[in-house]
Design a protein around this motif. Structure first.
Motif, PDB file in Angstrom:
ATOM      1  N   ILE A 193      71.681 -88.999 -15.112  1.00 16.29           N
ATOM      2  CA  ILE A 193      71.781 -89.750 -13.858  1.00 16.29           C
ATOM      3  C   ILE A 193      71.559 -88.901 -12.617  1.00 16.29           C
ATOM      4  O   ILE A 193      71.504 -89.432 -11.501  1.00 16.29           O
ATOM      5  N   GLY A 194      71.462 -87.586 -12.758  1.00  8.05           N
ATOM      6  CA  GLY A 194      71.245 -86.745 -11.601  1.00  8.05           C
ATOM      7  C   GLY A 194      72.541 -86.318 -10.928  1.00  8.05           C
ATOM      8  O   GLY A 194      73.642 -86.710 -11.335  1.00  8.05           O
ATOM      9  N   ALA A 195      72.401 -85.533  -9.870  1.00  8.46           N
ATOM     10  CA  ALA A 195      73.567 -84.927  -9.222  1.00  8.46           C
ATOM     11  C   ALA A 195      74.294 -85.872  -8.284  1.00  8.46           C
ATOM     12  O   ALA A 195      75.523 -85.809  -8.160  1.00  8.46           O
ATOM     13  N   ARG A 196      73.565 -86.765  -7.599  1.00  4.98           N
ATOM     14  CA  ARG A 196      74.192 -87.550  -6.534  1.00  4.98           C
ATOM     15  C   ARG A 196      75.334 -88.441  -7.032  1.00  4.98           C
ATOM     16  O   ARG A 196      76.433 -88.402  -6.435  1.00  4.98           O
ATOM     17  N   PRO A 197      75.171 -89.249  -8.086  1.00 10.00           N
ATOM     18  CA  PRO A 197      76.303 -90.076  -8.539  1.00 10.00           C
ATOM     19  C   PRO A 197      77.519 -89.245  -8.937  1.00 10.00           C
ATOM     20  O   PRO A 197      78.660 -89.610  -8.625  1.00 10.00           O
ATOM     21  N   LEU A 198      77.270 -88.140  -9.635  1.00  8.18           N
ATOM     22  CA  LEU A 198      78.377 -87.273 -10.044  1.00  8.18           C
ATOM     23  C   LEU A 198      79.081 -86.686  -8.827  1.00  8.18           C
ATOM     24  O   LEU A 198      80.313 -86.648  -8.757  1.00  8.18           O
ATOM     25  N   ILE A 211      79.171 -87.818  -5.732  1.00  8.86           N
ATOM     26  CA  ILE A 211      79.871 -88.839  -4.946  1.00  8.86           C
ATOM     27  C   ILE A 211      81.204 -89.198  -5.590  1.00  8.86           C
ATOM     28  O   ILE A 211      82.247 -89.242  -4.923  1.00  8.86           O
ATOM     29  N   VAL A 212      81.181 -89.441  -6.906  1.00 10.54           N
ATOM     30  CA  VAL A 212      82.427 -89.790  -7.607  1.00 10.54           C
ATOM     31  C   VAL A 212      83.408 -88.619  -7.576  1.00 10.54           C
ATOM     32  O   VAL A 212      84.594 -88.780  -7.264  1.00 10.54           O
ATOM     33  N   GLY A 213      82.903 -87.425  -7.893  1.00 14.22           N
ATOM     34  CA  GLY A 213      83.766 -86.235  -7.923  1.00 14.22           C
ATOM     35  C   GLY A 213      84.374 -85.926  -6.570  1.00 14.22           C
ATOM     36  O   GLY A 213      85.574 -85.617  -6.464  1.00 14.22           O
ATOM     37  N   LEU A 214      83.571 -86.024  -5.514  1.00 18.93           N
ATOM     38  CA  LEU A 214      84.082 -85.723  -4.177  1.00 18.93           C
ATOM     39  C   LEU A 214      85.015 -86.819  -3.669  1.00 18.93           C
ATOM     40  O   LEU A 214      85.953 -86.540  -2.917  1.00 18.93           O
ATOM     41  N   ILE A 270      83.462 -83.923   4.454  1.00  9.38           N
ATOM     42  CA  ILE A 270      82.124 -83.452   4.853  1.00  9.38           C
ATOM     43  C   ILE A 270      81.218 -83.349   3.630  1.00  9.38           C
ATOM     44  O   ILE A 270      80.061 -83.793   3.640  1.00  9.38           O
ATOM     45  N   GLY A 271      81.754 -82.762   2.549  1.00  8.16           N
ATOM     46  CA  GLY A 271      80.971 -82.665   1.318  1.00  8.16           C
ATOM     47  C   GLY A 271      80.605 -84.026   0.762  1.00  8.16           C
ATOM     48  O   GLY A 271      79.482 -84.236   0.292  1.00  8.16           O
ATOM     49  N   LEU A 272      81.540 -84.981   0.821  1.00 11.88           N
ATOM     50  CA  LEU A 272      81.285 -86.327   0.315  1.00 11.88           C
ATOM     51  C   LEU A 272      80.175 -87.011   1.113  1.00 11.88           C
ATOM     52  O   LEU A 272      79.260 -87.611   0.527  1.00 11.88           O
ATOM     53  N   VAL A 273      80.238 -86.920   2.430  1.00 18.33           N
ATOM     54  CA  VAL A 273      79.215 -87.546   3.272  1.00 18.33           C
ATOM     55  C   VAL A 273      77.845 -86.940   2.988  1.00 18.33           C
ATOM     56  O   VAL A 273      76.841 -87.654   2.825  1.00 18.33           O
ATOM     57  N   LEU A 274      77.781 -85.618   2.892  1.00 16.53           N
ATOM     58  CA  LEU A 274      76.500 -84.944   2.658  1.00 16.53           C
ATOM     59  C   LEU A 274      75.940 -85.240   1.268  1.00 16.53           C
ATOM     60  O   LEU A 274      74.718 -85.230   1.070  1.00 16.53           O
ATOM     61  N   SER A 296      85.304 -81.066 -11.554  1.00 16.13           N
ATOM     62  CA  SER A 296      84.436 -80.760 -12.690  1.00 16.13           C
ATOM     63  C   SER A 296      83.108 -81.491 -12.618  1.00 16.13           C
ATOM     64  O   SER A 296      82.142 -81.109 -13.285  1.00 16.13           O
ATOM     65  N   MET A 297      83.029 -82.549 -11.816  1.00 11.16           N
ATOM     66  CA  MET A 297      81.791 -83.308 -11.665  1.00 11.16           C
ATOM     67  C   MET A 297      80.913 -82.780 -10.536  1.00 11.16           C
ATOM     68  O   MET A 297      79.831 -83.308 -10.292  1.00 11.16           O
ATOM     69  N   ILE A 298      81.383 -81.759  -9.836  1.00 14.80           N
ATOM     70  CA  ILE A 298      80.714 -81.365  -8.604  1.00 14.80           C
ATOM     71  C   ILE A 298      79.982 -80.033  -8.712  1.00 14.80           C
ATOM     72  O   ILE A 298      78.784 -79.946  -8.400  1.00 14.80           O
ATOM     73  N   MET A 299      80.683 -78.991  -9.117  1.00 15.74           N
ATOM     74  CA  MET A 299      80.185 -77.630  -8.948  1.00 15.74           C
ATOM     75  C   MET A 299      78.827 -77.392  -9.607  1.00 15.74           C
ATOM     76  O   MET A 299      77.851 -77.000  -8.953  1.00 15.74           O
ATOM     77  N   MET A 300      78.742 -77.620 -10.924  1.00 17.27           N
ATOM     78  CA  MET A 300      77.494 -77.360 -11.641  1.00 17.27           C
ATOM     79  C   MET A 300      76.361 -78.288 -11.201  1.00 17.27           C
ATOM     80  O   MET A 300      75.239 -77.818 -10.921  1.00 17.27           O
ATOM     81  N   PRO A 301      76.576 -79.612 -11.103  1.00 19.06           N
ATOM     82  CA  PRO A 301      75.481 -80.488 -10.680  1.00 19.06           C
ATOM     83  C   PRO A 301      74.929 -80.153  -9.293  1.00 19.06           C
ATOM     84  O   PRO A 301      73.715 -80.179  -9.070  1.00 19.06           O
ATOM     85  N   ILE A 302      75.822 -79.845  -8.348  1.00 18.66           N
ATOM     86  CA  ILE A 302      75.379 -79.525  -6.991  1.00 18.66           C
ATOM     87  C   ILE A 302      74.520 -78.262  -6.999  1.00 18.66           C
ATOM     88  O   ILE A 302      73.435 -78.214  -6.395  1.00 18.66           O
TER      89      ILE A 302
END
Length: 276
Positions: free
Chosen positions: A114-119, A121-124, A253-257, A158-164
């Motif tokens: 699904i790519g990085a953005r959904p992960l 957004i949910v993680g943040l 800020i991270g969530l918005v970006l 856990s949904m943020i660091m690696m995908p970003i």
């Protein structure tokens, strides 16, 4: 880092704090200029020609500051306010670390699908909510509550660091992958150090500023050791809550970006863009 860490004791407008901050900014600017002019730079700042890489790097900075807040502030709260031993303070952080380790392979598979953005957004979103919950601490908040919120928070992390990080690196041509990895790791280390110092400064400054009001509002006698200790604890909790509020702002800020993250283009396209 020295300037931001001593601001709590000397104030942000003191000569020593301002001088060291200015020296740090000037030194950083000179370093960037030197690296851009070097044929073999230690850190190649040309990686920031990629808009998505730059975006994910800023998100990484926000996430790093937000992530370090509970690792630093919660043990202080547990030991100084609740009287929990250092061993049990460390054990409180363990379930969150286990969750991150267990989730890593699953996060990688989801990223491929699904790519990085959904992960992100949910993680943040989880990170924002759980970090905000830490701004409501009192001198009687329970250990079980803290460990539960922290563990849920690390599930979101856990949904943020690696995908970003991967989303940013995928935007770079292969010849810049090593430079991109080095740049992200360096910036995260610097952001963690400065962010930690900044949050401690916020905590100590707010604790100092609120103790008088607490003594007056609660009718404490400053000459009474028990009253003074109670007032100090309440002021420390207030400082910790304010530091967590700053951490929440970084998470927001991270969530918005994260809404602006997109899937990367092909390597050939990226190579052409960087060549021009």
């Amino acid at each position: 880092m020295y300037g931001s860490s001593t601001a709590g004791n000397h104030g942000w407008t003191s000569a020593s704090v301002l001088t060291t901050l200015i020296i740090g900014v000037v030194a950083l600017a000179l370093f960037i200029i030197r690296e851009l002019r070097s044929a073999t730079p230690m850190l190649d700042f040309r990686v920031f020609k990629s808009g998505i890489f730059s975006l994910t790097t800023v998100i990484n900075i926000a996430i790093t500051v937000a992530m370090f807040a509970p690792m630093l502030l919660i043990p202080i709260y547990l030991q100084n306010i609740l009287g929990v031993s250092p061993m049990n303070s460390g054990l409180m952080l363990m379930p969150g670390a286990v969750i991150m380790g267990v989730m890593s392979p699953f996060t990688g598979k989801l990223f491929d699908k699904i790519g990085a953005r959904p992960l992100a957004i949910v993680g943040l979103a989880i990170t924002v909510v759980t970090t905000y919950l830490f701004t409501r601490l009192t001198d009687e908040t329970g250990y079980a509550y803290l460990i539960t919120i922290y563990t849920i928070r690390m599930f979101g992390m856990s949904m943020i660091m690696m995908p970003i990080m991967t989303a940013g690196l995928n935007e770079l041509p292969p010849r810049l992958h090593a430079h991109g990895t080095a740049m992200v790791n360096t910036i995260r280390a610097v952001a963690g150090a400065i962010g930690t110092a900044f949050l401690v400064t916020v905590m100590t400054t707010q604790a100092k500023n609120s103790i008088k009001d607490i003594i007056i509002s609660h009718g404490f006698n400053p000459q009474n050791k028990q009253d003074l200790l109670h007032a100090t604890n309440l002021a420390t909790v207030q400082g910790i809550n304010d530091a967590f509020m700053i951490s929440t702002v970084f998470a927001v800020i991270g969530l918005v970006l994260s809404f602006f993250i997109r899937r990367g283009r092909t390597t050939q396209q990226e190579e052409t863009d960087f060549a021009h």
